[in-house]
Design a protein around this motif. Sequence first.
Motif, mmCIF file in Angstrom:
data_model
loop_
_atom_site.group_PDB
_atom_site.id
_atom_site.type_symbol
_atom_site.label_atom_id
_atom_site.label_comp_id
_atom_site.label_asym_id
_atom_site.label_seq_id
_atom_site.Cartn_x
_atom_site.Cartn_y
_atom_site.Cartn_z
ATOM 1 N N SER A 1 0.838 -1.199 0.000
ATOM 2 C CA SER A 1 0.000 0.000 0.000
ATOM 3 C C SER A 1 0.866 1.239 0.000
ATOM 4 C CB SER A 1 -0.905 0.023 1.234
ATOM 5 O OG SER A 1 -0.147 0.435 2.346
ATOM 6 N N PRO B 1 -4.787 -3.157 3.022
ATOM 7 C CA PRO B 1 -5.610 -2.448 2.038
ATOM 8 C C PRO B 1 -6.592 -1.523 2.731
ATOM 9 C CG PRO B 1 -6.441 -4.666 2.351
ATOM 10 C CD PRO B 1 -5.172 -4.574 3.154
ATOM 11 N N GLU C 1 -10.244 -0.107 3.896
ATOM 12 C CA GLU C 1 -11.460 -0.714 4.414
ATOM 13 C C GLU C 1 -12.648 0.152 3.998
ATOM 14 O OE1 GLU C 1 -11.484 -3.576 5.753
ATOM 15 O OE2 GLU C 1 -9.344 -3.854 6.130
ATOM 16 N N LYS D 1 -14.315 -0.708 -0.875
ATOM 17 C CA LYS D 1 -13.682 -2.008 -1.041
ATOM 18 C C LYS D 1 -14.720 -3.100 -1.302
ATOM 19 C CE LYS D 1 -10.610 -5.357 1.143
ATOM 20 N NZ LYS D 1 -9.761 -5.699 2.306
ATOM 21 N N LYS D 2 -15.930 -2.906 -0.796
ATOM 22 C CA LYS D 2 -16.979 -3.920 -0.941
ATOM 23 C C LYS D 2 -17.688 -3.865 -2.281
ATOM 24 C CE LYS D 2 -17.824 -3.707 4.053
ATOM 25 N NZ LYS D 2 -18.812 -3.321 5.107
ATOM 26 N N TYR E 1 -18.236 -0.795 -9.140
ATOM 27 C CA TYR E 1 -17.006 -0.002 -9.183
ATOM 28 C C TYR E 1 -16.849 0.662 -10.544
ATOM 29 C CZ TYR E 1 -12.105 1.359 -8.917
ATOM 30 O OH TYR E 1 -10.944 2.086 -8.949
ATOM 31 N N GLY F 1 -10.734 1.006 -4.433
ATOM 32 C CA GLY F 1 -11.932 0.240 -4.156
ATOM 33 C C GLY F 1 -11.941 -1.031 -4.978
ATOM 34 N N ASP G 1 -7.619 -2.062 -4.156
ATOM 35 C CA ASP G 1 -7.794 -1.592 -2.782
ATOM 36 C C ASP G 1 -6.484 -1.161 -2.121
ATOM 37 O OD1 ASP G 1 -6.666 -4.084 -2.599
ATOM 38 O OD2 ASP G 1 -8.152 -4.928 -1.224
#
Length: 505
Positions: free
Chosen positions: A20, A56, A58, A62-63, A69, A96, A100
């Motif tokens: 990251s 990554p 949160e 990310k979901k 996306y 995302g 991520d």
Amino acid sequence: MLPVIRPVPFLVLLLSLVASAARAQENAPPASGFDFGTVQQLAQKLASEPFKEAPPIEGDLKKLDYDHYRALRARPDTAMWRDGKGLFHVEFFPAGFLYDRPVTISVVENGKATPVTIGADQFDFSDTGLKTPPAKIELAGFKVTFPLNRPDKFDEIVAFLGASYFRAIGRDQVYGSSARGLAIDTAVGHPEEFPRFRSFWLVKPADEAQEMTIWALLDSPSAAGAFAFVLKPGLRTVVETQAVMFARNDIQRLGVAPLTSMYFAGKISPPQDDYRPEIHDSDGLFLLTGHGEYIWRPLDNPRELLVSSFADTNPRGFGLIQRERSFEQYQDSAARLEARPSLWVEPIGDWGDGAVDLVEIPSKSETNDNIVAFWTPRWPVKKGNRLEYRYRLSALADEAALSPLGRVVSTRAGAVPYANKQRRLVVEFAGGELASLRPEQPVSPNVSLTGGKLTRTYVEALPARGTWRMFIDFQPDGDKAVDLRAALTLRGRALTETFADVVKP
């Protein structure tokens, strides 16, 4: 437009291996006096330290799934540099979905580097399924736009998103094959490393400038690197690249100027139960060797992992090429496979001894990028080594201009009638001087193979098409792979590129 995202299993691995952007703050560059030399110093320092992974992001971004996306778009009126007179604008991708791992992005102007910050108001969340925009947004990448096709519209010319992947397109093209900064230990029997760009610096172009420079810092468990990209959009969009790499550990297989593509089905392996005759972003690997030989290797979707190596010294070019340009051969108005770019790498300077490696991965879906090609230096890379490569990467659609010789336009395979142990390859050539040759000219096949017995070869002129076909009948030696090379000649002079293939019984 977001470049096509292929959510494949090894892409998940790719994103799980990269670090990251948190570490970028540990090696923050000076705010002024910033140039590419500074990026090289950062990469060298990074390689001297142990590799560290950071977690990554949160939260809701990310979901997001693939469709949601992709629906998250930057608002056009928030593009960077939109209020100036310059020809380049920049829009950003938020972190995302699979992307991520945040990156840091800065703008360099007059030697001063200024970090880019973004907010939720720069994006349209209406089709993402999120009830409220997230309070904090981090960056995953960016895209550059330019008035490529019309003077009143800014079109995408390049997008950097995910690990060290980026896509470039020229005039009247759509996104297809990808390039990467670096490949490490691809197809060597243990998990591949996927380096990633962790920081970018966008050098602000002068008004009316038709080139834009991007610097990037790459990191991975085995290496760190500094990259300079000079974008030159046009009919062929060219990315002049300088890559300076520092090995943190020994590397078994280093992939320089790696290219990634998709080949699912084509003339030699038609799709099953599909109305589309061909499905691919590229249909062949093309090479111009250091001693001037043009080689064409058709791609395949193999039954098992296949790695082919083309040894060379100081190569003059290699690329993943989309030669078939007829819509009739694809019948896919949404994907526009006939408009996907060919990616061509031209080394600048001498690269020494090594090989162009082609990796073909079995795939059951067209969503998988299953083709990889790159240059591998002959000598193993050792911890502490510094390596530098320069090259031009072109996104092009005028493949015929790459060679003055006749070129392969189709390859088909089948059984030899009344000889059930034999196979037949039919290779069709066009271009060069072939169309001007009458059928009675003594055009001859020049064929060699290993792993089997050559039983018959002959050629056939097709005057109505301006092409010539070569028929190659052979019998494999049991289960051995047949390694084959062939070309058309006229009185001993080469008329065509060399057709090279590996046929597995």
